[in-house]
Design an enzyme around this catalytic site. Structure first.
Site, PDB file in Angstrom:
ATOM      1  N   ASN A 128      -3.872  -2.482  17.627  1.00 32.27           N
ATOM      2  CA  ASN A 128      -2.694  -3.325  17.665  1.00 32.27           C
ATOM      3  C   ASN A 128      -1.177  -2.857  17.227  1.00 32.27           C
ATOM      4  O   ASN A 128      -0.925  -3.056  16.243  1.00 32.27           O
ATOM      5  CB  ASN A 128      -3.178  -3.887  16.947  1.00 32.27           C
ATOM      6  CG  ASN A 128      -4.783  -4.372  16.651  1.00 32.27           C
ATOM      7  OD1 ASN A 128      -5.404  -4.804  17.907  1.00 32.27           O
ATOM      8  ND2 ASN A 128      -5.352  -4.684  16.017  1.00 32.27           N
ATOM      9  N   CYS A 150       1.093  -1.062  -0.151  1.00 37.87           N
ATOM     10  CA  CYS A 150      -0.001   0.338  -0.070  1.00 37.87           C
ATOM     11  C   CYS A 150       1.239   1.309   0.034  1.00 37.87           C
ATOM     12  O   CYS A 150       1.913   1.252   0.609  1.00 37.87           O
ATOM     13  CB  CYS A 150      -1.212   0.173   1.466  1.00 37.87           C
ATOM     14  SG  CYS A 150      -2.141   1.257   1.381  1.00 37.87           S
ATOM     15  N   CYS A 171       0.044   1.174  10.811  1.00 38.80           N
ATOM     16  CA  CYS A 171      -0.174  -0.138   9.748  1.00 38.80           C
ATOM     17  C   CYS A 171       1.040  -0.783   9.376  1.00 38.80           C
ATOM     18  O   CYS A 171       2.142  -0.371   8.778  1.00 38.80           O
ATOM     19  CB  CYS A 171      -0.624   0.158   8.247  1.00 38.80           C
ATOM     20  SG  CYS A 171      -1.704  -1.106   7.997  1.00 38.80           S
ATOM     21  N   GLY A 201      -3.752  -2.737   0.894  1.00 37.05           N
ATOM     22  CA  GLY A 201      -4.001  -1.648   0.078  1.00 37.05           C
ATOM     23  C   GLY A 201      -5.443  -1.213   0.434  1.00 37.05           C
ATOM     24  O   GLY A 201      -6.085  -0.875   1.160  1.00 37.05           O
ATOM     25  N   GLU A 202      -5.532   0.019  -0.140  1.00 35.74           N
ATOM     26  CA  GLU A 202      -6.457   1.326  -0.031  1.00 35.74           C
ATOM     27  C   GLU A 202      -7.016   1.178  -1.497  1.00 35.74           C
ATOM     28  O   GLU A 202      -7.288   1.029  -2.647  1.00 35.74           O
ATOM     29  CB  GLU A 202      -5.277   2.592  -0.603  1.00 35.74           C
ATOM     30  CG  GLU A 202      -6.865   3.822  -1.062  1.00 35.74           C
ATOM     31  CD  GLU A 202      -7.812   4.271  -0.344  1.00 35.74           C
ATOM     32  OE1 GLU A 202      -7.738   4.387   0.995  1.00 35.74           O
ATOM     33  OE2 GLU A 202      -9.327   3.687  -1.018  1.00 35.74           O
ATOM     34  N   CYS A 232      -6.084  -5.881  12.594  1.00 37.38           N
ATOM     35  CA  CYS A 232      -6.002  -4.078  11.721  1.00 37.38           C
ATOM     36  C   CYS A 232      -5.081  -3.659  11.761  1.00 37.38           C
ATOM     37  O   CYS A 232      -4.292  -3.823  12.544  1.00 37.38           O
ATOM     38  CB  CYS A 232      -7.670  -3.111  11.871  1.00 37.38           C
ATOM     39  SG  CYS A 232      -9.065  -3.782  11.940  1.00 37.38           S
ATOM     40  N   SER A 270     -11.609   5.262   6.951  1.00 33.17           N
ATOM     41  CA  SER A 270     -10.745   4.793   8.234  1.00 33.17           C
ATOM     42  C   SER A 270     -10.210   6.762   9.068  1.00 33.17           C
ATOM     43  O   SER A 270      -9.100   7.487   8.388  1.00 33.17           O
ATOM     44  CB  SER A 270      -8.947   4.588   7.444  1.00 33.17           C
ATOM     45  OG  SER A 270      -8.230   4.178   8.582  1.00 33.17           O
ATOM     46  N   LEU A 271     -10.898   6.670  10.173  1.00 33.09           N
ATOM     47  CA  LEU A 271     -10.761   8.566  10.352  1.00 33.09           C
ATOM     48  C   LEU A 271      -9.542   8.637  11.612  1.00 33.09           C
ATOM     49  O   LEU A 271      -8.366   9.430  10.750  1.00 33.09           O
ATOM     50  CB  LEU A 271     -11.747   9.377  10.864  1.00 33.09           C
ATOM     51  CG  LEU A 271     -11.692  10.806  11.362  1.00 33.09           C
ATOM     52  CD1 LEU A 271     -11.306  11.628  10.056  1.00 33.09           C
ATOM     53  CD2 LEU A 271     -13.031  11.114  11.784  1.00 33.09           C
ATOM     54  N   ASN A 272      -9.517   8.090  12.246  1.00 33.49           N
ATOM     55  CA  ASN A 272      -8.439   7.937  12.821  1.00 33.49           C
ATOM     56  C   ASN A 272      -7.639   9.241  13.769  1.00 33.49           C
ATOM     57  O   ASN A 272      -6.847   9.256  14.653  1.00 33.49           O
ATOM     58  CB  ASN A 272      -7.270   7.599  12.915  1.00 33.49           C
ATOM     59  CG  ASN A 272      -7.369   6.071  12.266  1.00 33.49           C
ATOM     60  OD1 ASN A 272      -8.038   5.225  12.612  1.00 33.49           O
ATOM     61  ND2 ASN A 272      -7.272   6.251  10.389  1.00 33.49           N
ATOM     62  N   SER A 323     -13.524   0.266   2.500  1.00 35.45           N
ATOM     63  CA  SER A 323     -12.787   1.195   3.468  1.00 35.45           C
ATOM     64  C   SER A 323     -11.408   1.872   3.206  1.00 35.45           C
ATOM     65  O   SER A 323     -11.100   1.407   2.656  1.00 35.45           O
ATOM     66  CB  SER A 323     -12.222   0.226   4.941  1.00 35.45           C
ATOM     67  OG  SER A 323     -11.537   0.812   5.739  1.00 35.45           O
TER      68      SER A 323
END
Ligand code: SF4
Length: 310
Positions: free
Chosen positions: A247, A70, A77, A118-119, A290, A171-173, A148
């Site tokens: 995680n 990605c 990630c 991947g996106e 995730c 995926s805001l975060n 997503s």
């Protein structure tokens, strides 16, 4: 195609011009203590991808990949660490579902989430084509498919035109550009307000809602002020929030927040009528949670979980 000797050579040549028979190779299966199963698939060019099957009471949810690696580089990630190797072709996306259906027969995958490697919106055309084929080949309804994205704003708008019936997850975060810039480089191009505006304009069917994924990271995006800002950002959007305590992966300097901190964050949201769930990622013991997928065959299988080579 040449191996199908029942067909005449002429017919084989004709079919070869318009069709292609591909098949993912199952290189490894790992089962988590919680029942989650991770599949490592080999592609024809020797690249590898992962998919994760999450069995629940009345459904089998498969998390599938849309790219090898990605390019988005999200800091929390593991997939992003590898960079982008290549986009998946539509059939390689679809084949993850068909392969798992074959392995689990007579059970079948009931729900799909595009949250693997991947996106998805960075591989827009192939992903849209794969969604059409998944629906047509497997009978899984679009309502049971969730895509997503890290927030490719123009593609969110395009998705509304091309695949309006699937579910959208963001995926805001983070609640400020300063923090989101640090966590998700895509934010420098498409900042939070632009992303939220695209979500407001996304044509939602009745009884549907946008899911906002929010990975909670200690000391970075988990303060009460963040929770209150999140309430303000989401005001007026039909949505729910999935709070995912981080995680952490090896080599990461980011920390998971305390249970009390996670609960306090959730309470601020629910006190303001924002539906918020705490989602513990499944399959953490096999690096299937995730942000943990990597898709490397040489990598040693994690922990003491049984590993099945096919
Ligand atoms: S979280 Fe998703 S978009 Fe971000 S780097 Fe990982 S796979 Fe890519």
């Amino acid at each position: 195609m040449d191996e199908i000797s029942e067909f005449s050579k002429d017919l084989r040549n004709k079919i070869s011009d318009i069709a292609y028979i591909g098949n993912l190779e199952v290189l490894r299966r790992q089962r988590s203590a919680d029942g989650t199963e991770k599949f490592l698939f080999g592609l024809e060019d020797k690249q590898t991808i992962e998919s994760v099957l999450i069995p629940e009471k009345d459904r089998l949810t498969l998390c599938i990949s849309s790219q090898v690696g990605c390019a988005m580089g999200c800091r929390f990630c593991r997939t992003g660490k590898k960079g982008l190797v290549r986009d998946l072709r539509a059939w390689e996306i679809v084949d993850q579902v068909l392969s798992v259906n074959r392995l689990y027969s007579p059970k079948k995958v009931t729900n799909i989430v595009l949250m693997g490697m991947g996106e998805p919106l960075a591989n827009f055309d192939e992903v849209v084509e794969s969604l059409k084929r998944i629906v047509s080949y497997t009978g899984i309804s679009k309502r049971k498919i969730t895509l997503s994205t890290a927030g490719l704003v123009p593609k969110i708008t395009a998705l509304a035109g091309k695949a309006p019936d699937i579910n959208l997850a963001i995926s805001l975060n983070a609640t400020t550009d300063e923090v989101r810039d640090r966590l998700m480089p895509v934010n420098r191009k498409y900042p939070i307000q632009a992303l939220i505006k695209a979500c407001r304009n996304f044509p939602l069917k009745s009884h549907r809602a946008i899911t906002f994924e929010y990975v909670l990271i200690a000391g970075m995006n988990d303060s009460p002020e963040d929770a209150r800002r999140l309430v303000r950002l989401l005001k007026g959007i039909r949505c729910k929030v999935n709070l995912i305590p981080l995680n952490p992966h090896e080599g990461s300097d980011l920390q998971r927040p305390s249970v009390a901190g996670v609960l306090a964050f959730q309470k601020i949201l629910t006190d303001h009528d924002v539906t918020a769930f705490i989602r513990e990622s499944k399959g953490q013991d096999i690096l299937a949670a995730c942000g943990q997928l990597r898709g490397s065959y040489s990598e040693k299988a994690s922990s003491d979980m049984p590993e099945r080579s096919i």
